[in-house]
Design a protein around this motif. Structure first.
Motif, mmCIF file in Angstrom:
data_model
loop_
_atom_site.group_PDB
_atom_site.id
_atom_site.type_symbol
_atom_site.label_atom_id
_atom_site.label_comp_id
_atom_site.label_asym_id
_atom_site.label_seq_id
_atom_site.Cartn_x
_atom_site.Cartn_y
_atom_site.Cartn_z
ATOM 1 N N VAL A 85 23.786 34.762 41.109
ATOM 2 C CA VAL A 85 24.813 35.779 40.864
ATOM 3 C C VAL A 85 26.078 35.069 40.410
ATOM 4 N N THR A 86 26.685 35.572 39.327
ATOM 5 C CA THR A 86 27.863 34.925 38.767
ATOM 6 C C THR A 86 29.118 35.760 38.997
ATOM 7 N N ILE A 87 30.240 35.147 38.735
ATOM 8 C CA ILE A 87 31.517 35.842 38.859
ATOM 9 C C ILE A 87 31.585 37.035 37.908
ATOM 10 N N HIS A 88 30.850 36.935 36.792
ATOM 11 C CA HIS A 88 30.822 38.040 35.833
ATOM 12 C C HIS A 88 30.070 39.240 36.408
ATOM 13 N N ASP A 89 29.019 38.961 37.207
ATOM 14 C CA ASP A 89 28.298 40.056 37.857
ATOM 15 C C ASP A 89 29.210 40.801 38.838
ATOM 16 N N VAL A 90 29.983 40.036 39.595
ATOM 17 C CA VAL A 90 30.909 40.641 40.554
ATOM 18 C C VAL A 90 31.949 41.481 39.822
ATOM 19 N N ALA A 91 32.485 40.933 38.735
ATOM 20 C CA ALA A 91 33.496 41.659 37.959
ATOM 21 C C ALA A 91 32.937 42.969 37.422
ATOM 22 N N ARG A 92 31.721 42.926 36.921
ATOM 23 C CA ARG A 92 31.109 44.140 36.374
ATOM 24 C C ARG A 92 30.870 45.173 37.480
ATOM 25 N N SER A 93 30.384 44.712 38.635
ATOM 26 C CA SER A 93 30.109 45.621 39.746
ATOM 27 C C SER A 93 31.386 46.272 40.279
ATOM 28 N N THR B 36 40.624 38.904 37.773
ATOM 29 C CA THR B 36 40.929 39.655 38.997
ATOM 30 C C THR B 36 40.011 39.223 40.138
ATOM 31 N N VAL B 37 38.735 39.005 39.832
ATOM 32 C CA VAL B 37 37.805 38.497 40.853
ATOM 33 C C VAL B 37 38.287 37.152 41.373
ATOM 34 N N SER B 38 38.717 36.269 40.449
ATOM 35 C CA SER B 38 39.196 34.947 40.842
ATOM 36 C C SER B 38 40.377 35.059 41.799
ATOM 37 N N ARG B 39 41.324 35.952 41.489
ATOM 38 C CA ARG B 39 42.508 36.107 42.336
ATOM 39 C C ARG B 39 42.132 36.671 43.711
ATOM 40 N N ALA B 40 41.219 37.630 43.722
ATOM 41 C CA ALA B 40 40.815 38.231 44.992
ATOM 42 C C ALA B 40 40.110 37.215 45.887
ATOM 43 N N GLY C 26 45.775 45.754 47.490
ATOM 44 C CA GLY C 26 44.798 45.597 48.551
ATOM 45 C C GLY C 26 43.489 46.307 48.310
ATOM 46 N N SER C 27 43.542 47.521 47.731
ATOM 47 C CA SER C 27 42.308 48.275 47.501
ATOM 48 C C SER C 27 41.418 47.600 46.466
ATOM 49 N N THR C 28 42.057 47.041 45.416
ATOM 50 C CA THR C 28 41.284 46.333 44.391
ATOM 51 C C THR C 28 40.652 45.083 44.988
ATOM 52 N N LYS C 29 41.436 44.360 45.774
ATOM 53 C CA LYS C 29 40.908 43.158 46.411
ATOM 54 C C LYS C 29 39.710 43.490 47.285
ATOM 55 N N GLN C 30 39.813 44.571 48.068
ATOM 56 C CA GLN C 30 38.715 44.933 48.957
ATOM 57 C C GLN C 30 37.475 45.320 48.159
ATOM 58 N N ALA D 266 33.186 25.645 40.699
ATOM 59 C CA ALA D 266 33.779 26.869 40.141
ATOM 60 C C ALA D 266 35.087 27.205 40.829
ATOM 61 N N ARG D 267 35.148 27.019 42.171
ATOM 62 C CA ARG D 267 36.385 27.321 42.885
ATOM 63 C C ARG D 267 37.528 26.454 42.372
ATOM 64 N N GLY D 268 37.223 25.192 42.074
ATOM 65 C CA GLY D 268 38.257 24.309 41.558
ATOM 66 C C GLY D 268 38.777 24.792 40.225
ATOM 67 N N LEU D 269 37.872 25.377 39.418
ATOM 68 C CA LEU D 269 38.284 25.847 38.098
ATOM 69 C C LEU D 269 39.087 27.131 38.174
ATOM 70 N N VAL D 270 38.657 28.090 39.025
ATOM 71 C CA VAL D 270 39.365 29.362 39.033
ATOM 72 C C VAL D 270 40.765 29.199 39.590
ATOM 73 N N ARG D 271 40.980 28.221 40.447
ATOM 74 C CA ARG D 271 42.324 28.018 40.968
ATOM 75 C C ARG D 271 43.262 27.514 39.883
ATOM 76 N N GLN D 272 42.670 26.913 38.855
ATOM 77 C CA GLN D 272 43.508 26.479 37.733
ATOM 78 C C GLN D 272 43.847 27.662 36.840
ATOM 79 N N ASP D 273 43.156 28.813 37.078
ATOM 80 C CA ASP D 273 43.416 30.032 36.318
ATOM 81 C C ASP D 273 43.372 29.769 34.815
ATOM 82 N N THR D 274 42.305 29.106 34.359
ATOM 83 C CA THR D 274 42.163 28.803 32.947
ATOM 84 C C THR D 274 40.793 29.226 32.468
ATOM 85 N N THR D 275 40.662 29.444 31.182
ATOM 86 C CA THR D 275 39.369 29.773 30.595
ATOM 87 C C THR D 275 38.525 28.508 30.518
#
Length: 336
Positions: free
Chosen positions: A14-22, A29-33, A42-46, A63-72
């Motif tokens: 399961v990828t971050i893209h799957d979570v975003a789509r769901s 936004t998934v990365s920030r949450a 709060g509702s979006t995060k939940q 992946a966590r190291g990359l999303v914290r850099q908030d870069t593509t």
């Protein structure tokens, strides 16, 4: 980096893209949450956390190291970094991505199908888009890259899910054969790529061009994609057809090996044997004699792939098929 081999039948992570789509949100936004940043309500995060929990999503350490850099982050998949052609394409893609402030992870699949599948499984949770060379089926590509942009280089696509940078060398090969014929050559052979079960598309271009001049296009020998492979293939070609006076090769590395073997056999280039490669490597200008080649613009190839990814990621109208073509042109030098 090189992927580990896995079976194509294993379940896809399961990828971050799957979570975003769901959750109905963006990947950012998934990365920030998931990283507990305060830029979302709060509702979006939940909703994101619930989707991640339901899907069983766990971001990897990488992946966590990359999303914290908030870069593509782009996954660039190359079949063989020891081949200077792919190195030049990778360098161009890296330059274009760097100009956008993107992070690029380069994978070398060693031109093996099992490594491709392993790479796809590894990068599915680590990148925002995939660019590169693949020989696996589109179904396999879809399995591991669902939800993210994919730009294929040097390969046609059938699914609307993918985009392709097409290489058109037909006119360049026709020009190469026409030039050799104008120089008086009527016995022209080819050293083709041996790594595939079927003849290459470059072989098809050569056959069409040679046949249009009424030449025998059957003098073809398979060659490993290396200088040693080119030398061995030329030796086999001349043993079977000693009257060959010119040769077109699948790529410049094979051509360089053929030049070395021609000298070893006492054949002067281009007087006794003309040689024309394909790719237009910078390396070709450094050998003696300098290599004639049907040349591709590797900088355009890499930059075009990154430009298309940028359009797909930002929902800007993607480039159409007519704009995603890199055409090869004959570049004459000392070997022909």
């Amino acid at each position: 980096m090189v992927s580990s081999s896995v079976s194509g039948t294993e379940p896809r992570k399961v990828t971050i893209h799957d979570v975003a789509r769901s959750a109905g949100v963006s990947r950012q936004t998934v990365s920030r949450a998931l990283n507990d940043k305060g830029e979302i309500d709060g509702s979006t995060k939940q909703r994101v956390l619930d989707a991640a929990r339901a899907l069983g999503y766990r971001p990897s350490r990488f992946a966590r190291g990359l999303v914290r850099q908030d870069t593509t982050t782009i996954g660039l998949v190359i079949p063989d970094l020891l081949n200077p052609f792919f190195t030049e394409v990778a360098a161009a893609a890296l330059e274009a991505a760097r100009a956008r402030g993107w992070h690029v992870v380069v994978y070398d699949t060693a031109d093996r199908a099992e490594e491709e599948l392993g790479t796809l499984q590894v990068i599915s949770s680590q990148v925002d888009a995939v660019v590169g060379y693949f020989s696996c089926s589109e179904d396999e590509l879809e399995l591991f890259t669902r939800g993210m942009p994919v730009v294929l280089i040097g390969r046609e696509h059938h699914s609307a899910r993918f985009s392709s940078i097409r290489i058109d060398g037909g006119e360049g090969v026709r020009a190469a054969v026409a030039y050799l014929v104008a120089q008086g050559h009527t016995r022209i052979g080819m050293l083709d790529h041996s790594g595939r079960a079927e003849p290459s598309v470059r072989h098809e271009w050569f056959t069409t061009a040679a046949s249009s001049h009424g030449l025998d296009a059957r003098m073809v020998v398979a060659a490993d994609q290396s200088a040693d492979g080119g030398g061995a293939a030329l030796k086999n070609l001349l043993a079977a057809h000693p009257d060959v006076t010119a040769v077109f090769t699948f790529n410049d590395i094979i051509a360089i090996g053929a030049l070395r073997e021609a000298r070893r056999l006492g054949r002067s280039v281009p007087q006794d044997l003309a040689v024309i490669g394909f790719d237009g490597l910078q390396l070709g200008a450094l050998i003696e004699p300098p290599l004639s080649s049907v040349a591709l613009d590797t900088r355009r190839l890499g930059a075009l792939a990154i430009d298309q990814v940028a359009r797909l990621l930002t929902c800007v109208d993607p480039l159409g098929a007519d704009d995603l073509v890199v055409r090869a042109e004959l570049r004459l030098s000392g070997s022909a």
